[in-house]
Design a protein around this motif. Structure first.
Motif, PDB file in Angstrom:
ATOM      1  N   PHE A 233       5.487   5.373   9.140  1.00  0.00           N
ATOM      2  CA  PHE A 233       5.203   6.913   8.734  1.00  0.00           C
ATOM      3  C   PHE A 233       6.453   7.230   7.910  1.00  0.00           C
ATOM      4  O   PHE A 233       6.110   8.106   7.232  1.00  0.00           O
ATOM      5  CB  PHE A 233       5.433   7.602  10.132  1.00  0.00           C
ATOM      6  N   ALA A 234       7.561   6.708   7.997  1.00  0.00           N
ATOM      7  CA  ALA A 234       8.536   7.291   6.985  1.00  0.00           C
ATOM      8  C   ALA A 234       8.133   6.600   5.615  1.00  0.00           C
ATOM      9  O   ALA A 234       8.636   7.616   4.738  1.00  0.00           O
ATOM     10  CB  ALA A 234      10.179   6.586   7.140  1.00  0.00           C
ATOM     11  N   ALA A 235       7.600   5.707   5.523  1.00  0.00           N
ATOM     12  CA  ALA A 235       7.094   5.186   4.208  1.00  0.00           C
ATOM     13  C   ALA A 235       5.960   6.196   3.459  1.00  0.00           C
ATOM     14  O   ALA A 235       6.000   6.496   2.534  1.00  0.00           O
ATOM     15  CB  ALA A 235       6.628   3.797   3.918  1.00  0.00           C
ATOM     16  N   MET A 236       5.090   6.637   4.464  1.00  0.00           N
ATOM     17  CA  MET A 236       4.206   7.496   4.111  1.00  0.00           C
ATOM     18  C   MET A 236       4.688   8.735   3.628  1.00  0.00           C
ATOM     19  O   MET A 236       4.231   9.417   2.794  1.00  0.00           O
ATOM     20  CB  MET A 236       3.359   7.902   5.241  1.00  0.00           C
ATOM     21  N   ALA A 237       5.698   9.236   4.368  1.00  0.00           N
ATOM     22  CA  ALA A 237       6.307  10.671   4.025  1.00  0.00           C
ATOM     23  C   ALA A 237       7.143  10.506   2.531  1.00  0.00           C
ATOM     24  O   ALA A 237       6.927  11.452   1.707  1.00  0.00           O
ATOM     25  CB  ALA A 237       7.375  10.964   4.967  1.00  0.00           C
ATOM     26  N   ALA A 238       7.745   9.257   2.375  1.00  0.00           N
ATOM     27  CA  ALA A 238       8.349   9.211   1.208  1.00  0.00           C
ATOM     28  C   ALA A 238       7.576   9.222   0.013  1.00  0.00           C
ATOM     29  O   ALA A 238       7.754   9.831  -1.215  1.00  0.00           O
ATOM     30  CB  ALA A 238       9.354   7.929   1.240  1.00  0.00           C
TER      31      ALA A 238
END
Length: 482
Positions: A233-238
């Motif tokens: 999810f963090a990679a998606m946000a970035a």
């Protein structure tokens, strides 16, 4: 609640205080002195980098023919930070904060080298993104150290020390960076800063190692597994934030597709990574988390464009343009010190609201400098007001977050607070870049042959004034329901 760090990241502060010699003395007392100095030295490094970059950035963007990507050079830092925050939180849970802290400092230095040797603006932005990875690893680790090692009564003083670490860089950073930029070139501003890495490594390492060793002896809970879904999810946000920024820079029909894809990635990721109710400013902790992003975004989106305005509209040298921001760093430290005074502890909500109002007044006041009859020093006066407001609001938000967090959630909520900070910077600096480019500020002709249009700056400052006033309205929701 689902959070970026799990329960083991923040064993009770009372237990840690017992291990370190009792809850006596201040932050420079024997049990806490080494860690306090170590934390301050790390913040000192980040502060010198920030003040130096603000001063050198207008010259770097011009020489790399990349004024249209000016905002991207700032927001790119915070975009990569989004991913690093979650990784750092889980790394702290598994192994303690020493690994992400020291690794983050090294990665941060590597990003400075990439930016300082960049041959074009996109490579420069890549270097800034690498810096963001390092900064994200570092900042969560610092908050975990504070949550573990310091009792509640000392945390306001620790956060005040965070702000105090900005005083020296605020005074010397713009002058030194401006002189280096003018006489040696902007690249040396980036290539010289990595030398400062030696200071936090030398000061923080031994003290943190001792703290972690005692923490492992006192820990009773098993260490959690690494949550790959949260990292995803963090990679998606970035990635989503990056696509939104790219779409904003294009300003054509082809921007619709990356814009929609970015929003489709960012929104669901943010909903999973932040506490429930954050985006609607639910009372209590969610509103506190949201306000951190609102404050950081409004202030730093404005601050990013002040040196450029002073250089292109008022004809100041990079040194004098950077010194415009010095007053904000000094007053920020003063505001943070004031919020830690014992008599003001019960007025957190009022200090947060006052901080947002002062920030709004400062940003609006900066707009007046676009009028030729207004002296250039008025920008320094306005930014001193804004710094005071940020010192009151940001430190109070951090203290209130800790107060509203159960011991097992304090480290996780610290990561959420930093993620809100990064999101606020990404979205609002990105929005500022869109406004700047759309109003003619990003054209190479405007940058070289004529002043950047005043409207390109005025609209940014007025929009950010509105964002700060929104924060003042929402500040009444930081108190949970009875």
């Amino acid at each position: 609640m689902t959070t970026a760090s799990s329960t083991s990241a923040t064993t009770s502060s009372a237990a840690t205080a017992t291990q370190t010699g009792g809850d006596t003395g201040g932050v420079l007392g024997a049990p806490y002195r080494a860690l306090t100095l170590g934390i301050v030295s790390v913040v000192l490094l980040l502060a010198f980098e920030a003040t130096a970059v603000n001063t050198a950035m207008p010259v770097a963007a011009r020489q790399l023919d990349g004024l249209g990507l000016y905002a991207f050079a700032f927001s790119g830092y915070f975009t990569s930070t989004l991913f690093a925050l979650v990784v750092s939180g889980q790394w702290c849970d598994r192994k303690g904060p020493m690994g992400p802290l020291l690794s983050g400092i090294v990665v941060f230095g590597a990003g400075l080298v990439v930016a300082g040797t960049a041959a074009d603006m996109w490579l420069f932005v890549a270097g800034r993104a690498i810096q963001g990875l390092g900064g994200g690893l570092v900042i969560v680790a610092l908050y975990v150290v504070v949550g573990r090692a310091f009792p509640e009564r000392l945390r306001p003083s620790v956060f005040a020390a965070f702000s105090a670490a900005w005083v020296l860089p605020s005074i010397l950073g713009p002058a030194v960076s401006g002189a280096v930029t003018q006489h040696l070139g902007w690249r040396w501003v980036f290539l010289a800063v990595p030398v400062l890495i030696l200071l936090p490594l030398a000061v923080m390492g031994p003290a943190l190692h001792r703290s972690e060793r005692e923490q492992r002896r006192s820990a009773a809970a098993p260490r959690p597994e690494f949550d790959r879904r949260r990292s995803g999810f963090a990679a998606m946000a970035a990635l989503g934030a990056g696509l939104l920024q790219y779409a904003g820079q294009r300003l054509d029909l082809l921007a619709i597709l990356p814009g929609l894809a970015g929003a489709g990635l960012l929104l669901p990721a943010v909903l999973r990574l932040l506490p429930a109710g954050t985006l609607r400013a639910a009372r209590g902790l969610p509103a506190v988390i949201l306000l951190r992003g609102v404050a950081a975004g409004a202030f730093f989106a404005s601050e990013a464009f002040i040196p450029l305005m002073m250089v292109t509209r008022r004809g100041l040298s990079p040194t004098l343009a950077g010194l415009t921001l010095t007053s904000g760093g000094l007053s920020w430290a003063l505001g943070s010190w004031l919020q830690g005074r014992p008599g003001l502890q019960r007025h957190r909500e009022t200090m947060i609201r006052l901080g947002f109002v002062l920030t709004a007044v400062a940003i609006a006041g900066t707009t007046l400098v676009l009028v030729p009859a207004v002296p250039t020093w008025a920008a320094s006066v306005a930014w001193a007001v804004g710094g005071m407001g940020m010192g009151l609001a940001v430190a109070s938000i951090s203290v209130l977050m800790m107060k509203l967090s159960a011991p097992e959630d304090a480290g996780a909520n610290s990561a959420a607070l930093q993620m809100s900070d990064a999101l606020g910077n990404v979205l609002l600096i990105g929005l500022s870049g869109v406004l700047f480019a759309g109003l003619g500020g990003g054209s190479l002709a405007a940058a070289r042959d004529s002043p950047v249009p005043a409207a390109a700056f005025a609209v940014i400052f007025l929009v950010m004034t509105g964002v700060a006033l929104f924060g003042a309205l929402v500040s009444g929701r930081v108190r949970p329901r009875s």
